[in-house]
Design a protein around this motif. Sequence first.
Motif, PDB file in Angstrom:
ATOM      1  N   THR A   1     108.546  50.574  50.758  1.00  0.00           N
ATOM      2  CA  THR A   1     108.122  49.343  50.108  1.00  0.00           C
ATOM      3  C   THR A   1     106.700  49.012  50.522  1.00  0.00           C
ATOM      4  OG1 THR A   1     110.395  48.481  50.121  1.00  0.00           O
ATOM      5  CG2 THR A   1     108.604  46.904  49.752  1.00  0.00           C
ATOM      6  N   ILE A   2     105.840  48.835  49.532  1.00  0.00           N
ATOM      7  CA  ILE A   2     104.467  48.424  49.801  1.00  0.00           C
ATOM      8  C   ILE A   2     104.354  46.919  49.583  1.00  0.00           C
ATOM      9  CG2 ILE A   2     103.663  48.885  47.436  1.00  0.00           C
ATOM     10  CD1 ILE A   2     100.990  49.820  48.678  1.00  0.00           C
ATOM     11  N   SER A   3     103.595  46.265  50.447  1.00  0.00           N
ATOM     12  CA  SER A   3     103.384  44.825  50.320  1.00  0.00           C
ATOM     13  C   SER A   3     102.010  44.496  50.887  1.00  0.00           C
ATOM     14  CB  SER A   3     104.470  44.042  51.059  1.00  0.00           C
ATOM     15  OG  SER A   3     104.457  44.339  52.445  1.00  0.00           O
ATOM     16  N   ARG A   4     101.564  43.286  50.637  1.00  0.00           N
ATOM     17  CA  ARG A   4     100.264  42.876  51.153  1.00  0.00           C
ATOM     18  C   ARG A   4     100.287  41.398  51.494  1.00  0.00           C
ATOM     19  NH1 ARG A   4      96.011  44.452  46.885  1.00  0.00           N
ATOM     20  NH2 ARG A   4      94.557  43.343  48.255  1.00  0.00           N
ATOM     21  N   ASP A   5      99.422  41.034  52.435  1.00  0.00           N
ATOM     22  CA  ASP A   5      99.216  39.648  52.809  1.00  0.00           C
ATOM     23  C   ASP A   5      97.719  39.397  52.687  1.00  0.00           C
ATOM     24  OD1 ASP A   5      98.818  37.209  54.053  1.00  0.00           O
ATOM     25  OD2 ASP A   5     100.353  37.554  55.566  1.00  0.00           O
ATOM     26  N   ASN A   6      97.304  38.793  51.605  1.00  0.00           N
ATOM     27  CA  ASN A   6      95.868  38.605  51.372  1.00  0.00           C
ATOM     28  C   ASN A   6      95.251  37.621  52.364  1.00  0.00           C
ATOM     29  OD1 ASN A   6      95.812  40.475  49.327  1.00  0.00           O
ATOM     30  ND2 ASN A   6      95.961  38.948  47.683  1.00  0.00           N
ATOM     31  N   ALA A   7      96.050  36.731  52.912  1.00  0.00           N
ATOM     32  CA  ALA A   7      95.524  35.805  53.920  1.00  0.00           C
ATOM     33  C   ALA A   7      95.170  36.533  55.211  1.00  0.00           C
ATOM     34  CB  ALA A   7      96.533  34.703  54.197  1.00  0.00           C
ATOM     35  N   LYS A   8      95.833  37.670  55.439  1.00  0.00           N
ATOM     36  CA  LYS A   8      95.579  38.460  56.656  1.00  0.00           C
ATOM     37  C   LYS A   8      94.790  39.722  56.354  1.00  0.00           C
ATOM     38  CE  LYS A   8      99.721  36.881  59.103  1.00  0.00           C
ATOM     39  NZ  LYS A   8     100.986  37.295  59.779  1.00  0.00           N
ATOM     40  N   ASN A   9      94.377  39.914  55.107  1.00  0.00           N
ATOM     41  CA  ASN A   9      93.630  41.118  54.734  1.00  0.00           C
ATOM     42  C   ASN A   9      94.364  42.394  55.162  1.00  0.00           C
ATOM     43  OD1 ASN A   9      91.638  39.446  53.757  1.00  0.00           O
ATOM     44  ND2 ASN A   9      89.960  40.471  54.804  1.00  0.00           N
ATOM     45  N   THR A  10      95.655  42.418  54.931  1.00  0.00           N
ATOM     46  CA  THR A  10      96.463  43.533  55.416  1.00  0.00           C
ATOM     47  C   THR A  10      97.437  44.003  54.330  1.00  0.00           C
ATOM     48  OG1 THR A  10      96.329  42.697  57.688  1.00  0.00           O
ATOM     49  CG2 THR A  10      98.058  44.301  57.209  1.00  0.00           C
ATOM     50  N   VAL A  11      97.600  45.299  54.245  1.00  0.00           N
ATOM     51  CA  VAL A  11      98.607  45.904  53.385  1.00  0.00           C
ATOM     52  C   VAL A  11      99.577  46.681  54.268  1.00  0.00           C
ATOM     53  CG1 VAL A  11      97.207  47.953  52.923  1.00  0.00           C
ATOM     54  CG2 VAL A  11      99.016  47.294  51.320  1.00  0.00           C
ATOM     55  N   TYR A  12     100.832  46.695  53.863  1.00  0.00           N
ATOM     56  CA  TYR A  12     101.881  47.307  54.669  1.00  0.00           C
ATOM     57  C   TYR A  12     102.611  48.379  53.862  1.00  0.00           C
ATOM     58  CZ  TYR A  12     101.212  42.882  57.148  1.00  0.00           C
ATOM     59  OH  TYR A  12     100.668  41.810  57.802  1.00  0.00           O
ATOM     60  N   LEU A  13     103.199  49.308  54.581  1.00  0.00           N
ATOM     61  CA  LEU A  13     104.111  50.266  53.974  1.00  0.00           C
ATOM     62  C   LEU A  13     105.340  50.347  54.871  1.00  0.00           C
ATOM     63  CD1 LEU A  13     104.485  52.243  51.591  1.00  0.00           C
ATOM     64  CD2 LEU A  13     103.760  54.057  53.169  1.00  0.00           C
ATOM     65  N   GLN A  14     106.424  49.763  54.400  1.00  0.00           N
ATOM     66  CA  GLN A  14     107.690  49.852  55.115  1.00  0.00           C
ATOM     67  C   GLN A  14     108.394  51.125  54.678  1.00  0.00           C
ATOM     68  OE1 GLN A  14     109.085  47.761  57.529  1.00  0.00           O
ATOM     69  NE2 GLN A  14     110.626  49.381  57.683  1.00  0.00           N
ATOM     70  N   MET A  15     108.674  51.993  55.622  1.00  0.00           N
ATOM     71  CA  MET A  15     109.281  53.289  55.331  1.00  0.00           C
ATOM     72  C   MET A  15     110.658  53.338  55.967  1.00  0.00           C
ATOM     73  SD  MET A  15     105.973  55.752  55.906  1.00  0.00           S
ATOM     74  CE  MET A  15     105.939  55.435  57.658  1.00  0.00           C
ATOM     75  N   ASN A  16     111.685  53.431  55.143  1.00  0.00           N
ATOM     76  CA  ASN A  16     113.061  53.512  55.610  1.00  0.00           C
ATOM     77  C   ASN A  16     113.678  54.851  55.236  1.00  0.00           C
ATOM     78  OD1 ASN A  16     112.859  50.811  56.490  1.00  0.00           O
ATOM     79  ND2 ASN A  16     113.567  50.047  54.498  1.00  0.00           N
ATOM     80  N   SER A  17     114.776  55.159  55.851  1.00  0.00           N
ATOM     81  CA  SER A  17     115.502  56.404  55.573  1.00  0.00           C
ATOM     82  C   SER A  17     114.566  57.604  55.602  1.00  0.00           C
ATOM     83  CB  SER A  17     116.207  56.310  54.211  1.00  0.00           C
ATOM     84  OG  SER A  17     117.085  55.216  54.162  1.00  0.00           O
ATOM     85  N   LEU A  18     113.786  57.686  56.636  1.00  0.00           N
ATOM     86  CA  LEU A  18     112.773  58.740  56.725  1.00  0.00           C
ATOM     87  C   LEU A  18     113.408  60.115  56.854  1.00  0.00           C
ATOM     88  CD1 LEU A  18     110.204  56.832  58.897  1.00  0.00           C
ATOM     89  CD2 LEU A  18     109.702  57.916  56.698  1.00  0.00           C
ATOM     90  N   LYS A  19     112.725  61.083  56.250  1.00  0.00           N
ATOM     91  CA  LYS A  19     113.183  62.461  56.233  1.00  0.00           C
ATOM     92  C   LYS A  19     112.109  63.346  56.872  1.00  0.00           C
ATOM     93  CE  LYS A  19     115.184  61.574  51.656  1.00  0.00           C
ATOM     94  NZ  LYS A  19     115.196  62.009  50.231  1.00  0.00           N
ATOM     95  N   PRO A  20     112.489  64.523  57.356  1.00  0.00           N
ATOM     96  CA  PRO A  20     111.463  65.421  57.925  1.00  0.00           C
ATOM     97  C   PRO A  20     110.325  65.720  56.937  1.00  0.00           C
ATOM     98  CG  PRO A  20     113.632  66.171  58.537  1.00  0.00           C
ATOM     99  CD  PRO A  20     113.836  65.039  57.564  1.00  0.00           C
ATOM    100  N   GLU A  21     110.628  65.759  55.661  1.00  0.00           N
ATOM    101  CA  GLU A  21     109.579  66.036  54.677  1.00  0.00           C
ATOM    102  C   GLU A  21     108.615  64.875  54.481  1.00  0.00           C
ATOM    103  OE1 GLU A  21     112.897  66.389  54.293  1.00  0.00           O
ATOM    104  OE2 GLU A  21     113.521  65.868  52.237  1.00  0.00           O
ATOM    105  N   ASP A  22     108.881  63.747  55.114  1.00  0.00           N
ATOM    106  CA  ASP A  22     107.928  62.633  55.106  1.00  0.00           C
ATOM    107  C   ASP A  22     106.853  62.795  56.187  1.00  0.00           C
ATOM    108  OD1 ASP A  22     110.696  60.477  54.453  1.00  0.00           O
ATOM    109  OD2 ASP A  22     109.147  61.087  53.011  1.00  0.00           O
ATOM    110  N   THR A  23     106.997  63.802  57.024  1.00  0.00           N
ATOM    111  CA  THR A  23     105.994  64.052  58.050  1.00  0.00           C
ATOM    112  C   THR A  23     104.642  64.321  57.410  1.00  0.00           C
ATOM    113  OG1 THR A  23     107.599  64.905  59.647  1.00  0.00           O
ATOM    114  CG2 THR A  23     105.309  65.634  59.890  1.00  0.00           C
TER     115      THR A  23
END
Length: 118
Positions: A69-91
């Motif tokens: 899930t990608i999200s952003r907080d413009n008040a903090k000038n920050t973008v996030y990427l929440q990564m769940n259920s990670l797999k070895p191929e996500d390396t």
Amino acid sequence: QVQLVEFGGGLVQTGGSLRLSCAASGRTFSSYTMGWFRQAPGKEREFVASISGSGGVTNYADSVKGRFTISRDNAKNTVYLQMNSLKPEDTADCYCAARLPTTDWDIWGQGTQVTVSS
């Protein structure tokens, strides 16, 4: 023009989660579409996710839909990427990027490494 710095990479086991953050400098952060890309060892850099300046529009690569899930907080000038259920191929090395509506992805962070162990 913004400058980007990523945080949050690391080593995680299969099935685990990580949250990447990308902090941007500058006062026009909300003007930029933000994205996450990754480059696995021996492979080309690939698109992962993007989010519009307002945060109202998101796009994902098929390989991460339902897990990231990608999200952003413009008040903090920050973008996030929440990564769940990670797999070895996500390396991969993960990169934050920015573009204006009329440009290509031309602003990049230095990258942060994500390693998923099996």
